[in-house]
Design a protein around this motif. Structure first.
Motif, PDB file in Angstrom:
ATOM      1  N   GLY A 259       0.797  -1.216   0.000  1.00  0.00           N
ATOM      2  CA  GLY A 259       0.000   0.000   0.000  1.00  0.00           C
ATOM      3  C   GLY A 259       0.827   1.262   0.000  1.00  0.00           C
ATOM      4  O   GLY A 259       0.370   2.321  -0.442  1.00  0.00           O
ATOM      5  N   ALA A 260       2.052   1.169   0.492  1.00  0.00           N
ATOM      6  CA  ALA A 260       2.911   2.352   0.579  1.00  0.00           C
ATOM      7  C   ALA A 260       3.564   2.719  -0.748  1.00  0.00           C
ATOM      8  O   ALA A 260       4.013   3.847  -0.930  1.00  0.00           O
ATOM      9  CB  ALA A 260       3.998   2.124   1.632  1.00  0.00           C
ATOM     10  N   TRP A 261       3.597   1.792  -1.706  1.00  0.00           N
ATOM     11  CA  TRP A 261       4.432   2.009  -2.877  1.00  0.00           C
ATOM     12  C   TRP A 261       3.988   3.157  -3.763  1.00  0.00           C
ATOM     13  O   TRP A 261       4.827   3.837  -4.369  1.00  0.00           O
ATOM     14  CB  TRP A 261       4.560   0.719  -3.689  1.00  0.00           C
ATOM     15  N   VAL A 264       5.343   6.193  -2.268  1.00  0.00           N
ATOM     16  CA  VAL A 264       6.781   6.210  -2.517  1.00  0.00           C
ATOM     17  C   VAL A 264       7.054   6.704  -3.934  1.00  0.00           C
ATOM     18  O   VAL A 264       7.888   7.573  -4.171  1.00  0.00           O
ATOM     19  CB  VAL A 264       7.386   4.801  -2.336  1.00  0.00           C
ATOM     20  N   TYR A 265       6.328   6.136  -4.885  1.00  0.00           N
ATOM     21  CA  TYR A 265       6.499   6.510  -6.281  1.00  0.00           C
ATOM     22  C   TYR A 265       6.237   8.001  -6.484  1.00  0.00           C
ATOM     23  O   TYR A 265       7.018   8.707  -7.139  1.00  0.00           O
ATOM     24  CB  TYR A 265       5.549   5.689  -7.149  1.00  0.00           C
ATOM     25  N   GLY A 274       8.786  17.688 -11.745  1.00  0.00           N
ATOM     26  CA  GLY A 274       8.161  18.846 -12.368  1.00  0.00           C
ATOM     27  C   GLY A 274       6.726  18.644 -12.810  1.00  0.00           C
ATOM     28  O   GLY A 274       6.110  19.559 -13.369  1.00  0.00           O
ATOM     29  N   LEU A 275       6.164  17.469 -12.568  1.00  0.00           N
ATOM     30  CA  LEU A 275       4.804  17.162 -13.004  1.00  0.00           C
ATOM     31  C   LEU A 275       3.864  17.081 -11.805  1.00  0.00           C
ATOM     32  O   LEU A 275       4.174  16.425 -10.814  1.00  0.00           O
ATOM     33  CB  LEU A 275       4.765  15.842 -13.766  1.00  0.00           C
ATOM     34  N   GLY A 276       2.723  17.730 -11.890  1.00  0.00           N
ATOM     35  CA  GLY A 276       1.750  17.695 -10.808  1.00  0.00           C
ATOM     36  C   GLY A 276       0.343  17.563 -11.338  1.00  0.00           C
ATOM     37  O   GLY A 276       0.111  17.464 -12.548  1.00  0.00           O
ATOM     38  N   GLY A 277      -0.621  17.556 -10.445  1.00  0.00           N
ATOM     39  CA  GLY A 277      -2.009  17.432 -10.826  1.00  0.00           C
ATOM     40  C   GLY A 277      -2.379  16.048 -11.314  1.00  0.00           C
ATOM     41  O   GLY A 277      -3.343  15.880 -12.053  1.00  0.00           O
ATOM     42  N   ARG A 278      -1.628  15.034 -10.875  1.00  0.00           N
ATOM     43  CA  ARG A 278      -1.884  13.648 -11.284  1.00  0.00           C
ATOM     44  C   ARG A 278      -2.567  12.867 -10.169  1.00  0.00           C
ATOM     45  O   ARG A 278      -2.313  13.096  -8.994  1.00  0.00           O
ATOM     46  CB  ARG A 278      -0.584  12.926 -11.627  1.00  0.00           C
ATOM     47  N   TYR A 279      -3.419  11.916 -10.579  1.00  0.00           N
ATOM     48  CA  TYR A 279      -4.005  10.952  -9.654  1.00  0.00           C
ATOM     49  C   TYR A 279      -3.324   9.623  -9.935  1.00  0.00           C
ATOM     50  O   TYR A 279      -3.427   9.077 -11.042  1.00  0.00           O
ATOM     51  CB  TYR A 279      -5.516  10.837  -9.869  1.00  0.00           C
ATOM     52  N   LEU A 280      -2.606   9.096  -8.958  1.00  0.00           N
ATOM     53  CA  LEU A 280      -1.761   7.926  -9.157  1.00  0.00           C
ATOM     54  C   LEU A 280      -2.307   6.717  -8.406  1.00  0.00           C
ATOM     55  O   LEU A 280      -2.610   6.790  -7.208  1.00  0.00           O
ATOM     56  CB  LEU A 280      -0.337   8.231  -8.675  1.00  0.00           C
ATOM     57  N   TYR A 281      -2.398   5.605  -9.131  1.00  0.00           N
ATOM     58  CA  TYR A 281      -2.846   4.345  -8.539  1.00  0.00           C
ATOM     59  C   TYR A 281      -1.957   3.232  -9.085  1.00  0.00           C
ATOM     60  O   TYR A 281      -1.744   3.134 -10.294  1.00  0.00           O
ATOM     61  CB  TYR A 281      -4.312   4.078  -8.881  1.00  0.00           C
ATOM     62  N   ASN A 282      -1.439   2.407  -8.191  1.00  0.00           N
ATOM     63  CA  ASN A 282      -0.509   1.345  -8.598  1.00  0.00           C
ATOM     64  C   ASN A 282       0.652   1.904  -9.436  1.00  0.00           C
ATOM     65  O   ASN A 282       1.021   1.348 -10.471  1.00  0.00           O
ATOM     66  CB  ASN A 282      -1.237   0.247  -9.368  1.00  0.00           C
ATOM     67  N   GLU A 283       1.160   3.024  -8.987  1.00  0.00           N
ATOM     68  CA  GLU A 283       2.301   3.696  -9.617  1.00  0.00           C
ATOM     69  C   GLU A 283       2.018   4.131 -11.050  1.00  0.00           C
ATOM     70  O   GLU A 283       2.953   4.326 -11.848  1.00  0.00           O
ATOM     71  CB  GLU A 283       3.567   2.826  -9.596  1.00  0.00           C
ATOM     72  N   ARG A 284       0.760   4.317 -11.392  1.00  0.00           N
ATOM     73  CA  ARG A 284       0.387   4.773 -12.734  1.00  0.00           C
ATOM     74  C   ARG A 284      -0.638   5.901 -12.627  1.00  0.00           C
ATOM     75  O   ARG A 284      -1.461   5.922 -11.724  1.00  0.00           O
ATOM     76  CB  ARG A 284      -0.214   3.630 -13.564  1.00  0.00           C
ATOM     77  N   GLU A 285      -0.575   6.823 -13.586  1.00  0.00           N
ATOM     78  CA  GLU A 285      -1.563   7.888 -13.610  1.00  0.00           C
ATOM     79  C   GLU A 285      -2.897   7.338 -14.099  1.00  0.00           C
ATOM     80  O   GLU A 285      -2.951   6.564 -15.059  1.00  0.00           O
ATOM     81  CB  GLU A 285      -1.103   9.010 -14.534  1.00  0.00           C
ATOM     82  N   THR A 286      -3.980   7.736 -13.441  1.00  0.00           N
ATOM     83  CA  THR A 286      -5.314   7.315 -13.844  1.00  0.00           C
ATOM     84  C   THR A 286      -6.281   8.472 -13.661  1.00  0.00           C
ATOM     85  O   THR A 286      -5.937   9.489 -13.035  1.00  0.00           O
ATOM     86  CB  THR A 286      -5.775   6.084 -13.038  1.00  0.00           C
ATOM     87  N   ARG A 287      -7.469   8.359 -14.199  1.00  0.00           N
ATOM     88  CA  ARG A 287      -8.459   9.424 -14.081  1.00  0.00           C
ATOM     89  C   ARG A 287      -9.162   9.348 -12.741  1.00  0.00           C
ATOM     90  O   ARG A 287      -9.564   8.279 -12.279  1.00  0.00           O
ATOM     91  CB  ARG A 287      -9.507   9.293 -15.188  1.00  0.00           C
ATOM     92  N   SER A 288      -9.300  10.490 -12.112  1.00  0.00           N
ATOM     93  CA  SER A 288     -10.114  10.564 -10.904  1.00  0.00           C
ATOM     94  C   SER A 288     -11.549  10.876 -11.322  1.00  0.00           C
ATOM     95  O   SER A 288     -11.860  10.971 -12.517  1.00  0.00           O
ATOM     96  CB  SER A 288      -9.566  11.653  -9.976  1.00  0.00           C
TER      97      SER A 288
END
Length: 321
Positions: A259-261, A264-265, A274-288
């Protein structure tokens, strides 16, 4: 009620992270030139009269950081390997006192992980009268982040920006933001209040990122979704859910380590520099949830949050309106 909370600090080679994971620019070893940090745990020591209900991946991350040669300091989390500072996210006064104490150390801050939270608790309020999910899960982190933004800005640099990582949940997908009753006082549902707090965290992160980008700040803000993790957060859910967790948790739930990874990522991955405004799940960007991308809803929540916590809203000033 004095609620539980944890704020973590890790220092190595003159760098410092608050509530952070390995800030070594990736998965490098302790010889890295950037500072490692730490994540939150599942059962923090409550304040006097409080309850140990903060949920998050536990000490596994801290142990890993200790192995990297990192000095770890925590709030409300005593441990013989850790130095801790006290911060009660259920109290605006305590948050302000913590920030003041932290700033007297004159140390940089590279990563802030907003991770503490409660889930499905009975209807009750924080020291300041806020509904507990909204007050601890959201407003406490909102205020803490804003009070530390100046230190984060000073610590970031081009190519090595500071980061804010806010832990939300897939529960936000079923959440609804009731701006007319953010405290859930008209009709209380523990599930709805929890979902609203997690939805608010996503909206907050996206607006924060917009402000930071408009200011040209060397700080980014992202959301981390840890997934369904086997922690004590589920102590207040329906008994049937607890039974399923007990019987099938090893198969259905992630371990605290797993659950911590994503946090961590979000805290250290070079790909996110330099990248923000992302929703990350399983170390991948996904749509919220689609509603979280509504800038007007983001602004309305931000403005209301500023009023509730007593800080200035710089939205109009930042966007030149």
């Amino acid at each position: 009620m004095a609620g539980p909370a944890e704020i973590l600090i890790a220092r190595d080679k003159g760098f410092l992270s608050l509530g952070a994971i390995d800030r070594s620019g990736g998965w490098r070893s302790k010889e890295s030139t950037l500072s490692p940090g730490a994540t939150s745990r599942s059962r923090s020591e409550p304040a006097a009269g409080g309850r140990p209900e903060v949920g998050a991946p536990p000490l596994d991350s801290e142990r890993a950081l200790w192995g990297l040669g990192t000095e770890v300091c925590c709030a409300a989390m005593p441990c013989r390997l850790l130095e801790f500072l006290y911060c009660n996210l259920a109290s605006i006064k305590s948050i302000r006192q913590f920030v003041q104490t932290f700033k007297t150390k004159k140390l940089p801050l590279h990563v802030l992980v907003n991770n503490a939270g409660v889930m499905m608790v009975p209807q009750r309020t924080t020291d300041d009268g806020f509904e507990e999910h909204f007050g601890i899960n959201y407003l406490g982190h909102f205020l803490l982040t804003n009070l530390l933004l100046d230190t984060l800005r000073e610590s970031g640099a081009p190519g090595r920006g500071a980061r804010v990582v806010t832990v939300s949940s897939a529960t936000h997908y079923v959440g609804e933001l009731n701006l007319d009753d953010l405290q859930s006082s008209a009709s209380y549902s523990a599930h709805a209040a929890y979902a609203q707090s997690k939805l608010a965290l996503v909206l907050f992160t996206y607006h924060l990122q917009a402000l930071l980008a408009a200011q040209g700040s060397p700080v980014t803000a992202n959301v981390a979704d840890p997934g369904v993790v086997d922690t004590d957060l589920y102590r207040h859910v329906f008994w049937g859910t607890r039974l399923v967790k007990k019987l099938l948790g090893w198969w259905v739930f992630k371990t605290p380590d797993e659950g911590a990874w994503t946090s961590v990522y979000a805290a250290v991955a070079p790909a996110l520099e330099g990248l923000g405004g992302r929703y990350l799940y399983n170390e991948r960007e996904t749509r919220s949830l689609e509603a979280t991308y509504d800038p007007e809803l983001q602004r309305q929540l931000w403005a209301r949050s500023c009023q509730l916590t007593g800080i200035a809203d710089v939205t109009r000033e930042t966007f030149g309106e």
